[in-house]
Design a protein around this motif. Structure first.
Motif, PDB file in Angstrom:
ATOM      1  N   MET A   1      12.617   3.128 -14.189  1.00  0.00           N
ATOM      2  CA  MET A   1      12.110   4.397 -13.678  1.00  0.00           C
ATOM      3  C   MET A   1      13.259   5.195 -13.072  1.00  0.00           C
ATOM      4  O   MET A   1      14.033   4.666 -12.278  1.00  0.00           O
ATOM      5  CB  MET A   1      11.037   4.151 -12.611  1.00  0.00           C
ATOM      6  N   THR A   2      13.366   6.444 -13.437  1.00  0.00           N
ATOM      7  CA  THR A   2      14.411   7.294 -12.887  1.00  0.00           C
ATOM      8  C   THR A   2      13.939   7.915 -11.577  1.00  0.00           C
ATOM      9  O   THR A   2      12.731   7.981 -11.311  1.00  0.00           O
ATOM     10  CB  THR A   2      14.773   8.416 -13.863  1.00  0.00           C
ATOM     11  N   PRO A   3      14.862   8.400 -10.744  1.00  0.00           N
ATOM     12  CA  PRO A   3      14.454   9.081  -9.513  1.00  0.00           C
ATOM     13  C   PRO A   3      13.535  10.270  -9.773  1.00  0.00           C
ATOM     14  O   PRO A   3      12.606  10.524  -8.996  1.00  0.00           O
ATOM     15  CB  PRO A   3      15.792   9.516  -8.906  1.00  0.00           C
ATOM     16  N   ASP A   4      13.770  11.006 -10.865  1.00  0.00           N
ATOM     17  CA  ASP A   4      12.911  12.150 -11.178  1.00  0.00           C
ATOM     18  C   ASP A   4      11.502  11.701 -11.531  1.00  0.00           C
ATOM     19  O   ASP A   4      10.509  12.320 -11.099  1.00  0.00           O
ATOM     20  CB  ASP A   4      13.502  12.957 -12.340  1.00  0.00           C
ATOM     21  N   LEU A  29      -2.367   2.648  -8.762  1.00  0.00           N
ATOM     22  CA  LEU A  29      -1.072   2.125  -9.190  1.00  0.00           C
ATOM     23  C   LEU A  29      -1.202   1.326 -10.478  1.00  0.00           C
ATOM     24  O   LEU A  29      -0.309   1.353 -11.327  1.00  0.00           O
ATOM     25  CB  LEU A  29      -0.482   1.238  -8.088  1.00  0.00           C
ATOM     26  N   HIS A  30      -2.294   0.628 -10.629  1.00  0.00           N
ATOM     27  CA  HIS A  30      -2.522  -0.148 -11.854  1.00  0.00           C
ATOM     28  C   HIS A  30      -2.504   0.768 -13.065  1.00  0.00           C
ATOM     29  O   HIS A  30      -1.972   0.409 -14.122  1.00  0.00           O
ATOM     30  CB  HIS A  30      -3.856  -0.881 -11.770  1.00  0.00           C
ATOM     31  N   ASP A  31      -3.065   1.951 -12.917  1.00  0.00           N
ATOM     32  CA  ASP A  31      -3.121   2.900 -14.031  1.00  0.00           C
ATOM     33  C   ASP A  31      -1.748   3.438 -14.415  1.00  0.00           C
ATOM     34  O   ASP A  31      -1.589   4.040 -15.476  1.00  0.00           O
ATOM     35  CB  ASP A  31      -4.051   4.076 -13.685  1.00  0.00           C
ATOM     36  N   SER A  32      -0.745   3.227 -13.548  1.00  0.00           N
ATOM     37  CA  SER A  32       0.596   3.742 -13.861  1.00  0.00           C
ATOM     38  C   SER A  32       1.277   2.915 -14.947  1.00  0.00           C
ATOM     39  O   SER A  32       2.241   3.359 -15.568  1.00  0.00           O
ATOM     40  CB  SER A  32       1.471   3.744 -12.597  1.00  0.00           C
ATOM     41  N   GLY A  33       0.802   1.695 -15.173  1.00  0.00           N
ATOM     42  CA  GLY A  33       1.378   0.836 -16.208  1.00  0.00           C
ATOM     43  C   GLY A  33       2.766   0.321 -15.888  1.00  0.00           C
ATOM     44  O   GLY A  33       3.495  -0.111 -16.785  1.00  0.00           O
ATOM     45  N   ARG A  34       3.148   0.314 -14.628  1.00  0.00           N
ATOM     46  CA  ARG A  34       4.486  -0.119 -14.229  1.00  0.00           C
ATOM     47  C   ARG A  34       4.482  -1.591 -13.813  1.00  0.00           C
ATOM     48  O   ARG A  34       3.435  -2.154 -13.485  1.00  0.00           O
ATOM     49  CB  ARG A  34       4.980   0.724 -13.052  1.00  0.00           C
ATOM     50  N   ARG A  35       5.673  -2.213 -13.814  1.00  0.00           N
ATOM     51  CA  ARG A  35       5.784  -3.581 -13.287  1.00  0.00           C
ATOM     52  C   ARG A  35       5.828  -3.494 -11.765  1.00  0.00           C
ATOM     53  O   ARG A  35       6.695  -2.842 -11.181  1.00  0.00           O
ATOM     54  CB  ARG A  35       7.038  -4.282 -13.805  1.00  0.00           C
ATOM     55  N   ALA A 137      11.729  -4.753 -11.278  1.00  0.00           N
ATOM     56  CA  ALA A 137      10.487  -4.110 -10.839  1.00  0.00           C
ATOM     57  C   ALA A 137      10.586  -2.591 -10.947  1.00  0.00           C
ATOM     58  O   ALA A 137      11.670  -2.012 -10.820  1.00  0.00           O
ATOM     59  CB  ALA A 137      10.161  -4.505  -9.409  1.00  0.00           C
ATOM     60  N   ASP A 138       9.451  -1.957 -11.167  1.00  0.00           N
ATOM     61  CA  ASP A 138       9.359  -0.494 -11.139  1.00  0.00           C
ATOM     62  C   ASP A 138       8.781  -0.002  -9.821  1.00  0.00           C
ATOM     63  O   ASP A 138       9.149   1.058  -9.321  1.00  0.00           O
ATOM     64  CB  ASP A 138       8.460   0.008 -12.281  1.00  0.00           C
ATOM     65  N   VAL A 139       7.845  -0.787  -9.275  1.00  0.00           N
ATOM     66  CA  VAL A 139       7.140  -0.408  -8.048  1.00  0.00           C
ATOM     67  C   VAL A 139       7.199  -1.572  -7.067  1.00  0.00           C
ATOM     68  O   VAL A 139       6.955  -2.724  -7.433  1.00  0.00           O
ATOM     69  CB  VAL A 139       5.672  -0.046  -8.337  1.00  0.00           C
ATOM     70  N   TRP A 140       7.529  -1.256  -5.823  1.00  0.00           N
ATOM     71  CA  TRP A 140       7.582  -2.236  -4.743  1.00  0.00           C
ATOM     72  C   TRP A 140       6.508  -1.866  -3.730  1.00  0.00           C
ATOM     73  O   TRP A 140       6.563  -0.810  -3.102  1.00  0.00           O
ATOM     74  CB  TRP A 140       8.971  -2.222  -4.116  1.00  0.00           C
TER      75      TRP A 140
END
Length: 249
Positions: A1-4, A29-35, A137-140
């Protein structure tokens, strides 16, 4: 994931979270599809987040930093929480050689000597393992709340963590301690017995004491230091994880 890309999500979270329940925030957050990785200290806030994740975001990885100096009650709670929710909490430990270097330089409990020594200990036992825990990880997700201390009074629902290049999400940012305790009671969430003994915030055993009447929730952490911004470095940009050279007296 980029800062933008993260900023787009930060803006969306800021507009969406205020009117949502904890489960709704986590499901969003689940809907974001991120790790997604949640780091838990097994404190009361983090137990509430774990409870929400179990139903709303079971795909999130749950990890903890086993520093080697945790209270026995905290270690027991890891196992109890895994059993209660049917989950696995991955443990990240400090590297043995770095612990040996710290002890050789400062002594086992050298963190009492100076703020620099304490930061060095936290860096080895917590900051460096956190980097490994968040790798990829994408999301913490954290359990940070604004009411925990003056230093955390401006905690946002989400922010970009440039050190780890992840979107850091604090779904309990606007919750009060009273709301946390009510949730624990309503849902019979397992918590650390030390909370009932005057420990609202629990870290490593040598660095945590019970709070006194009128003190804020984190006053018992590194209580011997004068700095009102006391933090271990996990939530401080640019925190060092390497052992600095000891300064001569």
């Amino acid at each position: 994931m980029t800062p933008d890309e993260a900023q787009t999500l930060i803006d969306e979270i800021a507009s969406q979270f205020a009117a949502r329940t904890l489960e709704e925030r986590l499901a969003w957050l689940h809907d974001s599809g991120r790790r997604i990785v949640f780091t838990t200290s097994l404190g009361i806030e983090d137990q509430v987040v774990t409870d929400g994740l179990a139903s709303a975001l079971p795909s999130a990885s749950i990890v903890t930093l086993d520093t080697g100096r945790l209270f026995d009650e905290t270690l027991a709670l890891i196992t109890e929480t895994e059993r209660h929710y049917g989950i696995a909490i991955e443990r990240f430990k400090p590297e043995a050689e770095k612990i040996d270097r710290f002890v050789a330089t400062y002594g086992l409990n050298g963190f009492y000597e100076s703020v620099a020594a304490r930061h060095a200990c936290c860096g080895v036992r917590k900051v460096e393992p956190l980097g490994r825990a968040l790798a990829g990880a994408d999301v913490w997700i954290t359990g940070l709340r604004r009411g925990q201390s003056a230093a955390r009074g401006a905690v946002a629902f989400a922010e970009w963590d440039s050190d780890h290049e992840v979107l850091k999400v604090n779904p309990l940012a606007d919750w009060s301690l009273a709301e946390i305790r009510q949730r624990v009671q309503d849902r019979a969430i397992p918590i650390n017995p030390l909370h009932a003994r005057g420990y609202p915030s629990i870290g490593c055993a040598p660095c945590t004491r019970a709070v006194k009447p009128g003190e804020d929730e984190r006053a018992g952490r590194w209580w011997w230091e004068n700095d009102t911004q006391r933090e271990c470095g996990l939530h401080v940009a640019g925190a060092a994880s390497e052992l600095p050279a000891r300064q001569n007296a």
